[in-house]
Design a protein around this motif. Structure first.
Motif, PDB file in Angstrom:
ATOM      1  N   VAL A   1      -2.464 -23.828 -39.648  1.00 13.75           N
ATOM      2  CA  VAL A   1      -2.141 -24.358 -40.982  1.00 13.75           C
ATOM      3  C   VAL A   1      -0.765 -25.018 -40.999  1.00 13.75           C
ATOM      4  O   VAL A   1       0.032 -24.854 -40.074  1.00 13.75           O
ATOM      5  CB  VAL A   1      -2.169 -23.236 -42.054  1.00 13.75           C
ATOM      6  CG1 VAL A   1      -3.561 -22.650 -42.185  1.00 13.75           C
ATOM      7  CG2 VAL A   1      -1.147 -22.149 -41.749  1.00 13.75           C
TER       8      VAL A   1
ATOM      9  N   GLU B   1       3.830 -24.744 -44.997  1.00  6.11           N
ATOM     10  CA  GLU B   1       3.827 -24.174 -46.341  1.00  6.11           C
ATOM     11  C   GLU B   1       2.667 -23.216 -46.589  1.00  6.11           C
ATOM     12  O   GLU B   1       2.643 -22.503 -47.594  1.00  6.11           O
ATOM     13  CB  GLU B   1       3.810 -25.279 -47.401  1.00  6.11           C
ATOM     14  CG  GLU B   1       2.628 -26.212 -47.332  1.00  6.11           C
ATOM     15  CD  GLU B   1       2.891 -27.460 -46.507  1.00  6.11           C
ATOM     16  OE1 GLU B   1       2.230 -28.493 -46.767  1.00  6.11           O
ATOM     17  OE2 GLU B   1       3.752 -27.398 -45.610  1.00  6.11           O
ATOM     18  N   GLU B   2       1.681 -23.189 -45.663  1.00 10.50           N
ATOM     19  CA  GLU B   2       0.547 -22.273 -45.795  1.00 10.50           C
ATOM     20  C   GLU B   2       0.702 -21.007 -44.954  1.00 10.50           C
ATOM     21  O   GLU B   2      -0.147 -20.114 -45.038  1.00 10.50           O
ATOM     22  CB  GLU B   2      -0.741 -22.985 -45.399  1.00 10.50           C
ATOM     23  CG  GLU B   2      -1.139 -24.130 -46.294  1.00 10.50           C
ATOM     24  CD  GLU B   2      -2.406 -24.827 -45.807  1.00 10.50           C
ATOM     25  OE1 GLU B   2      -3.486 -24.517 -46.346  1.00 10.50           O
ATOM     26  OE2 GLU B   2      -2.312 -25.657 -44.884  1.00 10.50           O
ATOM     27  N   SER B   3       1.749 -20.923 -44.141  1.00 12.16           N
ATOM     28  CA  SER B   3       1.993 -19.703 -43.362  1.00 12.16           C
ATOM     29  C   SER B   3       2.317 -18.572 -44.331  1.00 12.16           C
ATOM     30  O   SER B   3       2.815 -18.808 -45.439  1.00 12.16           O
ATOM     31  CB  SER B   3       3.157 -19.905 -42.389  1.00 12.16           C
ATOM     32  OG  SER B   3       4.378 -20.075 -43.105  1.00 12.16           O
ATOM     33  N   TRP B   4       2.040 -17.330 -43.928  1.00 10.14           N
ATOM     34  CA  TRP B   4       2.232 -16.241 -44.898  1.00 10.14           C
ATOM     35  C   TRP B   4       3.703 -16.060 -45.306  1.00 10.14           C
ATOM     36  O   TRP B   4       3.959 -15.721 -46.484  1.00 10.14           O
ATOM     37  CB  TRP B   4       1.601 -14.939 -44.413  1.00 10.14           C
ATOM     38  CG  TRP B   4       2.297 -14.185 -43.305  1.00 10.14           C
ATOM     39  CD1 TRP B   4       1.943 -14.147 -41.993  1.00 10.14           C
ATOM     40  CD2 TRP B   4       3.431 -13.313 -43.433  1.00 10.14           C
ATOM     41  NE1 TRP B   4       2.790 -13.342 -41.284  1.00 10.14           N
ATOM     42  CE2 TRP B   4       3.708 -12.802 -42.142  1.00 10.14           C
ATOM     43  CE3 TRP B   4       4.239 -12.918 -44.488  1.00 10.14           C
ATOM     44  CZ2 TRP B   4       4.759 -11.917 -41.893  1.00 10.14           C
ATOM     45  CZ3 TRP B   4       5.285 -12.037 -44.242  1.00 10.14           C
ATOM     46  CH2 TRP B   4       5.538 -11.548 -42.964  1.00 10.14           C
TER      47      TRP B   4
ATOM     48  N   VAL C   1       4.145 -18.636 -48.096  1.00  7.87           N
ATOM     49  CA  VAL C   1       3.399 -18.241 -49.302  1.00  7.87           C
ATOM     50  C   VAL C   1       4.102 -17.072 -49.994  1.00  7.87           C
ATOM     51  O   VAL C   1       4.224 -17.042 -51.225  1.00  7.87           O
ATOM     52  CB  VAL C   1       1.950 -17.868 -48.948  1.00  7.87           C
ATOM     53  CG1 VAL C   1       1.203 -17.359 -50.183  1.00  7.87           C
ATOM     54  CG2 VAL C   1       1.214 -19.069 -48.351  1.00  7.87           C
TER      55      VAL C   1
ATOM     56  N   GLY D   1      -6.094 -21.070 -44.298  1.00  6.33           N
ATOM     57  CA  GLY D   1      -5.221 -20.824 -45.436  1.00  6.33           C
ATOM     58  C   GLY D   1      -5.510 -19.575 -46.227  1.00  6.33           C
ATOM     59  O   GLY D   1      -4.595 -18.810 -46.573  1.00  6.33           O
TER      60      GLY D   1
ATOM     61  N   TYR E   1      -4.262 -16.411 -44.441  1.00  3.94           N
ATOM     62  CA  TYR E   1      -2.812 -16.268 -44.503  1.00  3.94           C
ATOM     63  C   TYR E   1      -2.348 -15.889 -45.913  1.00  3.94           C
ATOM     64  O   TYR E   1      -1.346 -15.184 -46.083  1.00  3.94           O
ATOM     65  CB  TYR E   1      -2.133 -17.564 -44.054  1.00  3.94           C
ATOM     66  CG  TYR E   1      -2.184 -17.772 -42.560  1.00  3.94           C
ATOM     67  CD1 TYR E   1      -1.565 -16.878 -41.688  1.00  3.94           C
ATOM     68  CD2 TYR E   1      -2.857 -18.862 -42.009  1.00  3.94           C
ATOM     69  CE1 TYR E   1      -1.621 -17.057 -40.318  1.00  3.94           C
ATOM     70  CE2 TYR E   1      -2.903 -19.048 -40.638  1.00  3.94           C
ATOM     71  CZ  TYR E   1      -2.300 -18.149 -39.790  1.00  3.94           C
ATOM     72  OH  TYR E   1      -2.351 -18.323 -38.426  1.00  3.94           O
ATOM     73  N   GLN E   2      -3.086 -16.325 -46.924  1.00  3.64           N
ATOM     74  CA  GLN E   2      -2.743 -15.949 -48.287  1.00  3.64           C
ATOM     75  C   GLN E   2      -2.919 -14.440 -48.485  1.00  3.64           C
ATOM     76  O   GLN E   2      -2.124 -13.796 -49.172  1.00  3.64           O
ATOM     77  CB  GLN E   2      -3.632 -16.716 -49.280  1.00  3.64           C
ATOM     78  CG  GLN E   2      -3.250 -16.504 -50.735  1.00  3.64           C
ATOM     79  CD  GLN E   2      -4.012 -17.417 -51.671  1.00  3.64           C
ATOM     80  OE1 GLN E   2      -4.201 -18.593 -51.365  1.00  3.64           O
ATOM     81  NE2 GLN E   2      -4.446 -16.888 -52.795  1.00  3.64           N
TER      82      GLN E   2
END
Length: 368
Positions: free
Chosen positions: A83, A86-89, A92, A348, A351-352
């Motif tokens: 990802v 900005e989508e890495s945990w 987030v 994504g 990772y969320q």
């Protein structure tokens, strides 16, 4: 076609490929690979190339400059493989908290890397340090780094690493039969951006099917390769001498990290990230899917190792959270968590979920 025209055509194609390769490397995350776009580091083995977008001068995936509120330690699951940054945990989590989370995650990192970086993390004086453990390979990575960097044998006698055990394990790995064509494809995917784009595109449009190499799971969502199942089962087998040694190294790291942050008035917590195989296992069993014995062995090894590490952390009053139940719950609600390609990392949504569990740990620290 005249010879001169042919040469002109070939040169034009080569120039286009060269420009395309540079453009993809500069503006995208291609090529795909745990060790793509890395540079050597004398003690850590490697860090990310700081010439790349999203990578800071220290070789880590951070855009924000300034003192962090939270520091995240981990491997490719923390880096955010598959990802955008900005989508890495960690990113987030930062958005959820409205705080700056510094990402120390890099593909191929393990327990020794976390131990080395802990001092740097404490020096940043954050409110909290979050360590994301991925047990399917974090213990195996102890020997990998120790043999790659003399630092761990010559300067770190505080960590007991048996060189002979590591060398014996490395020799066994070299004896494993891996097809040359597979090696070539893997090298191209991890080092040539244009090939990596084409590989990724083809993998996403081709229909998945179970075969002698792997099992399609999640209603055709993704595939688990039998080679990966065997590798992860071995990496978490506490009867293996090098894994038993590495488990002791992990316990030493956890105990020292807890003592270090306690003396520095910093909170710390551990995120336990499950294997993709473990996430799908209960669903497969409910559907009465016929699984190879090594799959059952992987799950047994992972559960036993996780329980052992959890009990040790409980004895130290080290806060920790298991991501597995949340991933399984999302799976039961038909959410897509993993890439269609053969890969151990989530997309994504996965990772969320990591970030949500990390957020719970942060809130528990604030509320205590």
């Amino acid at each position: 076609m005249r010879k001169g025209d042919l040469i002109t055509l070939l040169l034009s194609v080569l120039i286009c490929c060269f420009v395309g390769e540079l453009t993809l490397r500069k503006y995208t995350h291609y090529p795909l690979g745990l060790f793509s776009n890395t540079v050597s580091h004398p003690n850590l083995g490697h860090v990310m190339d700081s010439a790349l977008l999203e990578i800071d001068l220290s070789g880590f995936r951070n855009n924000h400059v300034g003192k962090p509120d939270v520091v995240a330690l981990g491997d490719s699951h923390t880096y955010g493989f598959n990802v955008r940054s900005e989508e890495s945990w960690p990113s987030v989590l930062g958005k959820k908290l409205g705080k700056h989370v510094y990402n120390y995650g890099v593909g191929g990192y393990g327990v020794l890397h976390y131990d080395y970086l802990m001092q740097d993390a404490v020096h940043l004086r954050p409110e909290m340090i979050l360590v994301a453990l991925y047990l399917p390979n974090d213990l195996a990575d102890v020997c990998t780094l120790a043999l790659a960097s003399p630092y761990w044998f010559n300067e770190r006698d505080d960590i007991k690493i048996d060189r002979k055990l590591c060398i014996d394990h490395q020799n066994k790995k070299k004896l494993a039969n891996v097809a040359r064509s597979r090696k070539s494809k893997s090298w191209l995917k991890e080092n040539v951006a244009i090939y990596s784009v084409l590989f990724d595109w083809y993998a996403k449009i081709r229909p998945l099917k179970s075969d002698e190499h792997g099992l399609v799971v999640g209603g055709g969502e993704t595939k688990i390769k039998y080679l990966k199942i065997r590798k992860h089962a071995e990496n978490m087998d506490m009867e293996q001498p090098h894994i038993k040694m590495s488990l002791n190294v992990l316990k030493l790291f956890i105990s020292r990290a807890k003592a270090l942050v306690d003396s520095s008035d910093i909170d710390i917590a551990v995120l336990l990230i499950p294997s993709k195989e473990r996430v799908y296992y209960d669903q497969l069993m409910t559907k009465k899917t016929k699984l190879p014995s090594i799959y059952h062995k992987l799950v047994l090894n992972e559960d036993m190792l996780k329980d052992e590490v959890s009990r040790f952390m409980d004895s130290l009053k080290m806060p920790h959270a298991d991501v597995l139940p949340s991933m399984q719950k999302a799976l039961d609600s038909s959410q897509s968590l993993y890439s269609v390609v053969d890969d151990s990392h989530p997309i994504g949504m996965g990772y969320q979920i990591y970030a949500e569990k990390a957020h719970e740990l942060y809130q528990e620290a604030v509320d205590k």
